[in-house]
Design a protein around this motif. Structure first.
Motif, PDB file in Angstrom:
ATOM      1  N   MET A   1     -10.640 -58.920 128.540  1.00 19.60           N
ATOM      2  CA  MET A   1     -10.542 -60.365 128.729  1.00 19.60           C
ATOM      3  C   MET A   1     -11.937 -60.989 128.782  1.00 19.60           C
ATOM      4  SD  MET A   1      -7.305 -61.101 128.835  1.00 19.60           S
ATOM      5  CE  MET A   1      -7.324 -62.736 129.554  1.00 19.60           C
ATOM      6  N   SER A   2     -12.069 -62.189 128.213  1.00 19.87           N
ATOM      7  CA  SER A   2     -13.356 -62.874 128.204  1.00 19.87           C
ATOM      8  C   SER A   2     -13.399 -63.927 129.312  1.00 19.87           C
ATOM      9  CB  SER A   2     -13.587 -63.539 126.839  1.00 19.87           C
ATOM     10  OG  SER A   2     -12.570 -64.489 126.569  1.00 19.87           O
ATOM     11  N   TYR A   3     -14.598 -64.377 129.591  1.00 20.95           N
ATOM     12  CA  TYR A   3     -14.791 -65.401 130.608  1.00 20.95           C
ATOM     13  C   TYR A   3     -14.652 -66.786 129.980  1.00 20.95           C
ATOM     14  CZ  TYR A   3     -16.527 -61.798 133.768  1.00 20.95           C
ATOM     15  OH  TYR A   3     -16.636 -60.696 134.576  1.00 20.95           O
ATOM     16  N   ILE A   4     -14.175 -67.718 130.774  1.00 19.40           N
ATOM     17  CA  ILE A   4     -13.996 -69.094 130.330  1.00 19.40           C
ATOM     18  C   ILE A   4     -14.750 -70.016 131.279  1.00 19.40           C
ATOM     19  CG2 ILE A   4     -12.339 -70.972 129.969  1.00 19.40           C
ATOM     20  CD1 ILE A   4     -10.240 -68.866 129.310  1.00 19.40           C
ATOM     21  N   GLN A   5     -15.460 -71.003 130.718  1.00 18.94           N
ATOM     22  CA  GLN A   5     -16.111 -72.027 131.527  1.00 18.94           C
ATOM     23  C   GLN A   5     -15.385 -73.339 131.288  1.00 18.94           C
ATOM     24  OE1 GLN A   5     -18.211 -74.861 130.208  1.00 18.94           O
ATOM     25  NE2 GLN A   5     -17.881 -75.543 132.311  1.00 18.94           N
ATOM     26  N   ARG A   6     -15.100 -74.063 132.366  1.00 13.40           N
ATOM     27  CA  ARG A   6     -14.448 -75.370 132.231  1.00 13.40           C
ATOM     28  C   ARG A   6     -14.864 -76.278 133.372  1.00 13.40           C
ATOM     29  NH1 ARG A   6     -10.331 -76.078 135.869  1.00 13.40           N
ATOM     30  NH2 ARG A   6      -9.363 -74.220 136.786  1.00 13.40           N
ATOM     31  N   LEU A  59     -16.749 -74.530 136.337  1.00 13.68           N
ATOM     32  CA  LEU A  59     -16.107 -73.332 136.864  1.00 13.68           C
ATOM     33  C   LEU A  59     -16.186 -72.180 135.877  1.00 13.68           C
ATOM     34  CD1 LEU A  59     -12.866 -74.907 138.381  1.00 13.68           C
ATOM     35  CD2 LEU A  59     -15.086 -74.525 139.478  1.00 13.68           C
ATOM     36  N   LEU A  60     -16.240 -70.966 136.440  1.00 15.66           N
ATOM     37  CA  LEU A  60     -16.194 -69.735 135.655  1.00 15.66           C
ATOM     38  C   LEU A  60     -14.870 -69.056 135.960  1.00 15.66           C
ATOM     39  CD1 LEU A  60     -17.843 -67.765 133.808  1.00 15.66           C
ATOM     40  CD2 LEU A  60     -18.519 -66.599 135.924  1.00 15.66           C
ATOM     41  N   GLU A  61     -14.066 -68.792 134.916  1.00 14.78           N
ATOM     42  CA  GLU A  61     -12.752 -68.177 135.083  1.00 14.78           C
ATOM     43  C   GLU A  61     -12.696 -66.816 134.414  1.00 14.78           C
ATOM     44  OE1 GLU A  61      -9.538 -70.545 133.671  1.00 14.78           O
ATOM     45  OE2 GLU A  61      -9.307 -71.652 135.549  1.00 14.78           O
TER      46      GLU A  61
END
Length: 302
Positions: A1-6, A59-61
């Protein structure tokens, strides 16, 4: 899984709060002079930050779990016109448009250059969008990895901060909040203050070529409203978030923030300074803009 920034929203408050608490505790470990308040309400604090104009949370998810954050706020060092009118001592430096870091934290298992990069890049992009002149941030001296990462982003080390803590006992403390009267400030022509362009500092004129003035707020009897310090209360003009120019409505009237009042109708103050209802912003075509109602009136926070 990769990281998501939002971008953070109010719905994320409960998930951000424990991360912010962990950030505060880590900050205390690095600098014990920064003592933590007992029973601090982190959810309320995060909500307050997310509701503030020109305050942004990134945020980092990872697998739909929030594992890190970076909060910034944007401000202009140029004082509002009513402060200049009080003949306060001016800063000898040219005012900057500043992007400041309020806090950044990533859970230890997810701390790596690639994940921290996502947060930093998002914050820099927002600062560039709002055309800041400088980005200021404070990093603990032992965080050498972050030092190196920031230098790769083009940041330079501008200062070294030293701290020394003193334990103070007793309640009979000298007052460190002198009033304006203590500073012997005189108000020249208090009834009318010429409005100045926030960028050029030139006096603003309306479409008729007339100088635009700020006037003290008045009550129903036409008397000046004054603060608890005895100073007339001047309204705060509203700026366009893109151009930073003062806003005038369709009739040519200067748009100002309404003064904040409590349930009894009394003017709210903080440390003797009158508070105002700030404008509400939203995004229009990807750009930050002042929000209006169906009749075209600007909307202010209650």
């Amino acid at each position: 899984m990769s990281y998501i920034q939002r971008i953070a929203t109010l719905a994320d408050t409960s998930a951000i709060a424990p991360l912010w608490k962990a950030f505060v505790e880590a900050r205390y470990q690095a600098d014990p002079s920064m003592r933590i308040k007992a029973e601090f309400d982190y959810e309320r604090y995060v909500t307050y930050q997310l509701k503030k104009p020109l305050s942004f949370g990134f945020l980092l998810e990872y697998t739909e779990e929030i594992v890190g954050f970076l909060f910034i706020y944007i401000y202009d060092e140029a004082p509002p016109p009513q402060v200049s009118a009080l003949e306060m001592l001016e800063n000898p430096f040219v005012p900057r448009r500043v992007g400041a870091i309020l806090g950044m934290y990533v859970q230890e298992a997810h701390r790596k250059p690639s994940t921290i990069n996502l947060l930093i890049q998002a914050a820099i992009a927002k600062a560039q969008e709002l055309k800041v002149t400088d980005i200021d941030l404070l990093i603990s001296i032992e965080q050498t990895g972050i030092h190196a990462l920031l230098e790769r982003f083009g940041f330079t080390k501008a200062a070294i901060q030293y701290t020394k803590h003193y334990d103070i006992t007793g309640n009979n403390l000298p007052n460190l909040r002198p009033s304006y009267q203590d500073l012997e400030i005189a108000i020249p022509n208090p009834g009318r203050i010429p409005l100045k362009d926030p960028q050029t500092q030139k006096v603003v004129q309306n479409l008729k070529g007339e100088t635009v003035y700020l006037q003290p707020l008045t009550d129903e009897a036409g008397k000046w409203l004054k603060s608890s310090r005895g100073l007339p209360i001047y309204p705060i003009p509203v700026r366009d978030p893109q151009t930073q120019q003062w806003i005038f409505d369709e009739s040519g009237k200067l748009v100002v923030c309404p003064v904040a009042r409590d349930q009894k109708g009394e003017i709210q103050e903080l440390d003797g300074i009158p508070q105002f209802c700030l404008p509400i912003y939203d995004y229009q075509e990807g750009k930050l803009a002042l929000k209006r109602d169906s009749e075209g009136q600007y909307i202010f926070a209650a």
